[in-house]
Write a protein that holds these residues in place. Structure first.
Motif, mmCIF file in Angstrom:
data_model
loop_
_atom_site.group_PDB
_atom_site.id
_atom_site.type_symbol
_atom_site.label_atom_id
_atom_site.label_comp_id
_atom_site.label_asym_id
_atom_site.label_seq_id
_atom_site.Cartn_x
_atom_site.Cartn_y
_atom_site.Cartn_z
ATOM 1 N N ASP A 1 0.824 -1.588 -0.052
ATOM 2 C CA ASP A 1 0.009 0.339 0.005
ATOM 3 C C ASP A 1 0.770 1.388 0.062
ATOM 4 N N ARG A 2 2.203 1.086 0.933
ATOM 5 C CA ARG A 2 2.660 2.646 1.015
ATOM 6 C C ARG A 2 3.467 3.017 -0.540
ATOM 7 N N MET A 3 3.793 1.308 -1.143
ATOM 8 C CA MET A 3 4.098 1.547 -2.351
ATOM 9 C C MET A 3 3.416 2.149 -3.495
ATOM 10 N N ASP A 4 2.290 1.950 -3.150
ATOM 11 C CA ASP A 4 0.878 2.133 -4.662
ATOM 12 C C ASP A 4 1.209 3.734 -3.922
ATOM 13 N N LEU A 5 1.018 4.364 -3.085
ATOM 14 C CA LEU A 5 0.846 5.476 -2.802
ATOM 15 C C LEU A 5 2.669 6.340 -3.210
ATOM 16 N N ARG A 6 3.162 5.754 -2.732
ATOM 17 C CA ARG A 6 4.167 6.829 -3.510
ATOM 18 C C ARG A 6 4.399 6.211 -5.756
ATOM 19 N N ASP B 1 3.515 8.973 -10.302
ATOM 20 C CA ASP B 1 3.057 9.390 -11.463
ATOM 21 C C ASP B 1 2.069 10.772 -11.887
ATOM 22 N N GLY B 2 2.365 11.388 -10.667
ATOM 23 C CA GLY B 2 2.228 12.791 -10.377
ATOM 24 C C GLY B 2 2.854 13.534 -10.784
ATOM 25 N N ARG B 3 4.211 13.138 -10.324
ATOM 26 C CA ARG B 3 5.391 14.365 -10.227
ATOM 27 C C ARG B 3 5.977 13.685 -12.223
ATOM 28 N N GLU C 1 6.105 16.206 -17.549
ATOM 29 C CA GLU C 1 5.616 15.884 -19.025
ATOM 30 C C GLU C 1 5.154 17.415 -19.298
ATOM 31 N N GLN C 2 4.125 17.552 -18.438
ATOM 32 C CA GLN C 2 3.320 19.560 -18.795
ATOM 33 C C GLN C 2 4.828 19.898 -18.945
ATOM 34 N N GLY C 3 5.565 20.581 -18.034
ATOM 35 C CA GLY C 3 6.458 21.239 -17.980
ATOM 36 C C GLY C 3 6.988 21.479 -19.824
ATOM 37 N N GLN C 4 7.933 20.409 -19.790
ATOM 38 C CA GLN C 4 8.196 19.402 -20.546
ATOM 39 C C GLN C 4 7.745 20.567 -22.147
#
Length: 107
Positions: free
Chosen positions: A60-65, A70-72, A77-80
């Motif tokens: 569960d902790r790995m999923d959160l990470r 993914d958000g980062r 990608e948006q910045g690129q």
């Protein structure tokens, strides 16, 4: 003769009873051993359950990470994309500033 037959049947019944009593004691001892082994197996299963619960918590902790990563990555990608767009605008501005290539000029 009847008394002898009766005595024989009683002794035979007594012998069979003693034999069954002996067998039942041995079987009870074996069942006790089997019960002890099952208790050990149950204890091991409890340990495995605890380990699996810890593993689930870690997953569960790995999923959160991974969700945070993914958000980062999406922000990067948006910045690129924004940077690529700005770079194209800079190229266009430089091309306009320099003007069209000069032709047929003699130096």
């Amino acid at each position: 003769m009847i008394i002898a037959l009766f005595a024989f049947m009683v002794s035979l019944g007594g012998g069979m009873g003693a034999m069954f009593a002996h067998l039942s004691k041995r079987l009870d001892a074996r069942f006790d051993l089997v019960d002890a082994r099952f208790a050990q197996v149950d204890a091991r299963f409890d340990q495995v359950d605890v380990r699996l619960d810890r593993m689930d918590a870690r997953m569960d902790r790995m999923d959160l990470r991974f969700d945070r990563m993914d958000g980062r990555m999406e922000r990067l990608e948006q910045g690129q994309v924004a940077l690529e767009h700005e770079l194209v605008e800079v190229k266009v501005a430089i091309a306009r500033w320099e003007g069209p290539p000069r032709r047929l000029q003699h130096l």
